[in-house]
Design a protein around this motif. Structure first.
Motif, mmCIF file in Angstrom:
data_model
loop_
_atom_site.group_PDB
_atom_site.id
_atom_site.type_symbol
_atom_site.label_atom_id
_atom_site.label_comp_id
_atom_site.label_asym_id
_atom_site.label_seq_id
_atom_site.Cartn_x
_atom_site.Cartn_y
_atom_site.Cartn_z
ATOM 1 N N ARG A 27 0.854 -1.192 0.000
ATOM 2 C CA ARG A 27 0.000 0.000 0.000
ATOM 3 C C ARG A 27 0.888 1.241 0.000
ATOM 4 O O ARG A 27 2.095 1.161 -0.073
ATOM 5 C CB ARG A 27 -0.907 0.009 1.256
ATOM 6 C CG ARG A 27 -1.642 -1.278 1.491
ATOM 7 C CD ARG A 27 -3.076 -1.253 1.024
ATOM 8 N NE ARG A 27 -3.647 -2.581 1.130
ATOM 9 C CZ ARG A 27 -4.286 -3.045 2.206
ATOM 10 N NH1 ARG A 27 -4.459 -2.271 3.261
ATOM 11 N NH2 ARG A 27 -4.758 -4.272 2.218
ATOM 12 N N GLY A 28 0.259 2.388 0.155
ATOM 13 C CA GLY A 28 1.026 3.617 0.163
ATOM 14 C C GLY A 28 1.250 4.124 -1.248
ATOM 15 O O GLY A 28 1.021 3.423 -2.241
ATOM 16 N N VAL A 29 1.705 5.350 -1.326
ATOM 17 C CA VAL A 29 1.901 6.015 -2.608
ATOM 18 C C VAL A 29 3.145 5.469 -3.309
ATOM 19 O O VAL A 29 4.184 5.276 -2.688
ATOM 20 C CB VAL A 29 2.045 7.537 -2.403
ATOM 21 C CG1 VAL A 29 2.536 8.219 -3.671
ATOM 22 C CG2 VAL A 29 0.726 8.133 -1.954
ATOM 23 N N ILE A 30 3.005 5.223 -4.600
ATOM 24 C CA ILE A 30 4.143 4.856 -5.434
ATOM 25 C C ILE A 30 4.540 6.090 -6.233
ATOM 26 O O ILE A 30 3.731 6.655 -6.962
ATOM 27 C CB ILE A 30 3.794 3.713 -6.399
ATOM 28 C CG1 ILE A 30 3.406 2.459 -5.621
ATOM 29 C CG2 ILE A 30 4.969 3.415 -7.312
ATOM 30 C CD1 ILE A 30 2.938 1.322 -6.515
ATOM 31 N N ILE A 31 5.769 6.491 -6.092
ATOM 32 C CA ILE A 31 6.247 7.645 -6.859
ATOM 33 C C ILE A 31 6.793 7.184 -8.197
ATOM 34 O O ILE A 31 6.533 7.749 -9.238
ATOM 35 C CB ILE A 31 7.343 8.398 -6.080
ATOM 36 C CG1 ILE A 31 6.752 8.964 -4.794
ATOM 37 C CG2 ILE A 31 7.936 9.503 -6.937
ATOM 38 C CD1 ILE A 31 7.794 9.606 -3.888
ATOM 39 N N GLN A 32 7.567 6.130 -8.143
ATOM 40 C CA GLN A 32 8.153 5.597 -9.363
ATOM 41 C C GLN A 32 7.254 4.517 -9.919
ATOM 42 O O GLN A 32 6.617 3.788 -9.181
ATOM 43 C CB GLN A 32 9.545 5.049 -9.071
ATOM 44 C CG GLN A 32 10.418 6.059 -8.391
ATOM 45 C CD GLN A 32 11.852 5.672 -8.387
ATOM 46 O OE1 GLN A 32 12.613 6.110 -9.241
ATOM 47 N NE2 GLN A 32 12.246 4.866 -7.431
#
Lengths: 68, 222
Positions: A27-32
């Motif tokens: 989970r959490g934001v993926i930047i790449q």
């Protein structure tokens, strides 16, 4: 400043670990665009939770070195 | 050498550490936000200990008024300029997300059955008939568990729904886990949420209810 509220009663250790690993790894934001998780020296673009837990247990058994 | 990234916070927050492997946590500024990072010779390996530390750094950013935006483990950047270049266009969206999440935490509920979701098909079934019987048994077990999952979800929504902002339902069922749900809960409603949780054990018996939290809002930032 007040930090987190008191934790609720948890479940068995295996659920608590699954909940932690699920959140941190899946989970959490993926930047790449591609998230590469290195487990036991093998780079994997995506690791299913059950596979990851199995690999984590393997890591535990083999006592990996300190986090780099 | 590179940076492992943990979370997005309002820029005035002071980084809390230590990070993975004891590395100090630093803020990469992207006014009006910042990304908490730690520097490493090599990309950190996804061990249980590293996962716990990643979570601990993000938890340190939680307080009554502000909630960080968790980043998934594995965000790795060559250096701060590369990180800034990769995220510069996302800052306005992150500002909105930080405002939306302020004053909230994530709570988890997992409901497990009294038996495994489905018995494994015996690999050494002595005949095709035995193999097909095992498959049918497994199909019935999964169908039963799916029906139970829908019932459990209805109970959870009726019981907890008034106290939560949003829900995230994990795919499943899986193993002996009938249903696992993450809830976004305002801190001001946590007491009512806990009271509602207390009634779930009796309502869902003989299924077992396992609760976790509070967490940073991992499930609500994608």
């Amino acid at each position: 400043m007040t930090k987190l509220p008191e934790p609720v009663a948890g479940g068995p250790d295996e659920y608590a670990l699954a909940d932690l690993v699920t959140r941190v790894i899946d989970r959490g934001v993926i930047i790449q665009g591609d998230v590469t998780i290195s487990v036991a020296g093998i780079d994997l673009v995506y690791v299913g939770l059950s596979v990851l837990l199995s690999s984590v247990e393997t890591l535990r058994e083999h006592r990996p070195g300190p986090d780099r | 050498m590179g940076l492992h990234a943990y979370c997005v916070v309002a820029e005035q927050r002071i980084p809390q550490g230590p990070g993975i492997g004891g590395a100090p946590v630093h803020a990469v500024p992207l006014s009006p936000v910042a990304v908490w990072t730690s520097e490493h010779l090599h990309r950190p390996v996804a061990t249980v200990e590293a996962a716990r530390t990643h979570d601990a750094v993000i938890r340190a950013a939680l307080d009554e008024r502000s909630t960080p935006v968790p980043l998934r483990f594995g965000q790795w950047f060559e250096d701060a300029p590369h990180l800034v270049a990769a995220v510069r266009d996302r800052v306005p969206g992150w500002c909105a997300l930080l405002a939306e999440l302020a004053g909230t935490v994530e709570m988890g509920v997992r409901v497990t059955g009294t038996a495994p979701a489905a018995a494994p098909v015996p690999p050494d079934a002595s005949s095709g008939t035995a193999y097909m019987h095992a498959l049918l048994e497994r199909h019935h077990a999964v169908a039963t568990l799916q029906a139970r999952r829908d019932e459990v979800l209805a109970v959870l929504r009726h019981t907890l729904g008034p106290q939560v902002e949003r829900e995230f339902i994990e795919p499943g069922p899986e193993g002996d886990s009938v249903l696992s749900v993450a809830y976004l809960v305002r801190r001001a409603r946590l007491a009512r949420y806990r009271d509602a949780l207390a009634s779930l054990h009796e309502r869902l018996a003989p299924l077992r209810v396992h609760t976790t939290g509070p967490w940073p809002p991992y499930s609500f930032v994608a």
